[in-house]
Scaffold this motif. Structure first.
Motif, short mmCIF file in Angstrom:
data_model
loop_
_atom_site.label_atom_id
_atom_site.label_comp_id
_atom_site.label_asym_id
_atom_site.label_seq_id
_atom_site.Cartn_x
_atom_site.Cartn_y
_atom_site.Cartn_z
N ARG A 1 2.07 6.49 -1.12
CA ARG A 1 1.55 6.39 -0.14
C ARG A 1 0.19 4.29 -0.29
N ALA A 2 0.70 4.72 -1.83
CA ALA A 2 0.06 3.54 -2.28
C ALA A 2 1.10 2.55 -1.89
N ALA A 3 1.88 2.82 -1.74
CA ALA A 3 2.90 1.32 -1.05
C ALA A 3 2.21 1.12 0.47
N TYR A 4 2.31 2.19 1.57
CA TYR A 4 1.79 2.23 2.61
C TYR A 4 0.64 1.28 2.95
N LEU A 5 -0.37 2.18 1.96
CA LEU A 5 -1.71 1.35 2.14
C LEU A 5 -1.20 -0.10 1.80
N LEU A 6 -0.47 -0.61 0.69
CA LEU A 6 -1.16 -2.15 0.51
C LEU A 6 0.14 -2.89 1.56
N TYR A 7 0.64 -2.09 2.71
CA TYR A 7 1.39 -2.76 3.19
C TYR A 7 0.74 -2.42 4.86
N THR A 8 -0.12 -1.52 4.76
CA THR A 8 -0.63 -1.10 6.36
C THR A 8 -2.06 -2.25 6.36
N HIS A 9 -3.02 -2.74 5.37
CA HIS A 9 -4.27 -2.74 4.97
C HIS A 9 -4.03 -3.82 3.42
N PRO A 10 -3.45 -4.66 3.35
CA PRO A 10 -2.93 -5.66 2.93
C PRO A 10 -4.26 -6.62 2.20
N GLN A 11 -5.31 -6.49 3.22
CA GLN A 11 -6.01 -7.27 2.41
C GLN A 11 -7.52 -6.54 1.99
N ARG A 12 -7.68 -5.60 2.74
CA ARG A 12 -9.01 -4.58 2.53
C ARG A 12 -8.51 -3.22 0.99
N ILE A 13 -7.18 -4.35 0.97
CA ILE A 13 -6.28 -2.80 -0.46
C ILE A 13 -6.33 -3.96 -1.94
N ARG A 14 -6.44 -5.03 -1.87
CA ARG A 14 -6.39 -5.91 -2.33
C ARG A 14 -7.49 -6.73 -2.54
N ARG A 15 -8.29 -6.79 -1.58
CA ARG A 15 -10.17 -6.88 -2.34
C ARG A 15 -10.82 -5.63 -2.69
N GLY A 16 -10.16 -4.19 -2.54
CA GLY A 16 -10.83 -3.63 -3.26
C GLY A 16 -10.47 -2.86 -4.76
N GLY A 17 -9.15 -3.82 -4.81
CA GLY A 17 -8.13 -3.10 -6.07
C GLY A 17 -7.69 -1.74 -5.67
N LEU A 18 -6.30 -1.82 -6.76
CA LEU A 18 -5.55 -0.15 -6.09
C LEU A 18 -5.38 0.19 -8.00
N LEU A 19 -6.15 0.97 -8.10
CA LEU A 19 -5.45 1.70 -9.79
C LEU A 19 -4.81 2.22 -9.56
N ILE A 20 -3.60 2.25 -10.27
CA ILE A 20 -2.59 4.13 -10.57
C ILE A 20 -3.16 4.25 -11.95
#
Length: 288
Positions: free
Chosen positions: A134-153
Motif C-alpha cells: 500500500r505504501a508503494a501504491y500511494l507513492l506511485y499514485t500520489h507521489p508529490q502529496r506523499i513525499r511532501r507530507g512524508g512517509l514513515l515505516i
C-alpha cells in the motif's frame, strides 16, 4: 481484437514516451489482472502467469512454468504457480508479493488516499506485505502529496526493519524512512515532567477543544494579502479577496486543521490553473 499487457513489478519501456513493454503493477489498468474472475472478467480474455525459479532475473532458462486462465470463456482454475509462490519457504529477507496479490489484498492496497486501513490477521497472513505494498501504491499514485507530507515505516524493532528493508526498493521505491517507536521517542528527549494537576488538565478531553479554538483563532481569512505564484518568468497573482474566500469556504467545512491546510493549498492551485488555462490552454501538474 484486444491487446496484450505484461504486468510486472516495474514499468519497462524503450523510451519514456513509448508504450511500456511492462506495465507497473500499480497502474490503474493493472487492477483487472488481480481482480478479474470467470464471473466478472473485467475485460480480461486470458490471464497468463509465468513461474520463475527463486532468485531469477528473468532469464529464459529460469522459466519454470506458464498458466493461462481463459476468463473470457468463463473458465477459471486455481493457480499452481501462485500456490507454489505463496507456500515457498521464507528464507532471507521478506519478498514482495506483486505476483501473488489476491483480490481482497488488492482492495486494501488500492484503498483511497484518505482512507485509514487497519489490517488484522494471524501471523503469516500477509499483513506486513499488504501495508508495504500500500505504501508503494500511494507513492506511485500520489507521489508529490506523499513525499511532501512524508512517509514513515514504523516497526517494532531493528531486526524487523532489516527483514522488510528490501521490499520497497524491489518495487521501485527507495528513500522511505524506516524507524522504531523507541528511536522516534529518543529524537525528542523529555526535558520536563508535569505535576499531577497539570497532567490531569492536559489529558482532559476538553483541553483538545480549547487547543482547537486557539488554533483556529489564528486563521483570519481577511488577514492575507495578495499571493504571487511563480511560473517560470511569469508570476500569477491571487488577489487577497480570492484567498479570503477560499479560506472561509474551507473553514465552513470544519475539517481537521491539517486537512484544511491541504484543501486551501489545492484550491489555490486550482484557482491559478484555471486562469492559466484561460491564458494559454491546459496546464501540466507542475504546481501540484
Amino acid at each position: 481484437t484486444g491487446r496484450a499487457l505484461h504486468i510486472g513489478r516495474l514499468r519497462i519501456t524503450e523510451h519514456p514516451a513509448a508504450p511500456p513493454l511492462v506495465v507497473d503493477w500499480r497502474a490503474p489498468v493493472s487492477r483487472a489482472f488481480y481482480q478479474a474472475t470467470a464471473g466478472d472478467p473485467r475485460g480480461v480474455a486470458v490471464r497468463r502467469r509465468f513461474g520463475w525459479a527463486p532468485g531469477s532475473r528473468g532469464d529464459a532458462a529460469d522459466l519454470t512454468g506458464m498458466e493461462d486462465e481463459h476468463l473470457g470463456r468463463g473458465e477459471s482454475r486455481a493457480s499452481a504457480i501462485v500456490a507454489r509462490e505463496i507456500e515457498r519457504p521464507r528464507v532471507g529477507p521478506m519478498r514482495d508479493i506483486a505476483a501473488t496479490i489476491q483480490p481482497e489484498q488488492d482492495d486494501l492496497v488500492r484503498a483511497a488516499l484518505g482512507s485509514t486501513v487497519c489490517v488484522q490477521g494471524a501471523p503469516g497472513t500477509g499483513k506486513t506485505a499488504v501495508g508495504l505494498h500500500r505504501a508503494a501504491y500511494l507513492l506511485y499514485t500520489h507521489p508529490q502529496r506523499i513525499r511532501r507530507g512524508g512517509l514513515l515505516i514504523l516497526g517494532p524493532n531493528p531486526t524487523f526493519l532489516s527483514y522488510i528493508a528490501e521490499v520497497l526498493p524491489a518495487l521501485g521505491e527507495s528513500g522511505v524512512r524506516q524507524s522504531t517507536l523507541d528511536r522516534e521517542i529518543a529524537r525528542h528527549p523529555v526535558t520536563r515532567t508535569d505535576d499531577a494537576p497539570a497532567a490531569a488538565l492536559k489529558h482532559d478531553a476538553r483541553t483538545a477543544e480549547v487547543l482547537r479554538r486557539a488554533l483556529y483563532a489564528r486563521v483570519d481569512p481577511g488577514a492575507a494579502g495578495d499571493l504571487a505564484v511563480p511560473d517560470g518568468a511569469y508570476r500569477w497573482r491571487v488577489p487577497a479577496e480570492a484567498l479570503a474566500r477560499i479560506v472561509a469556504e474551507v473553514r465552513e467545512e470544519e475539517p481537521p486543521y491539517d486537512v484544511g491546510r491541504e484543501r486551501v493549498r489545492a484550491r489555490i492551485v486550482r484557482y491559478v490553473q484555471e486562469r492559466a488555462e484561460r491564458r494559454a490552454g491546459p496546464q501540466s501538474n507542475a504546481w501540484l
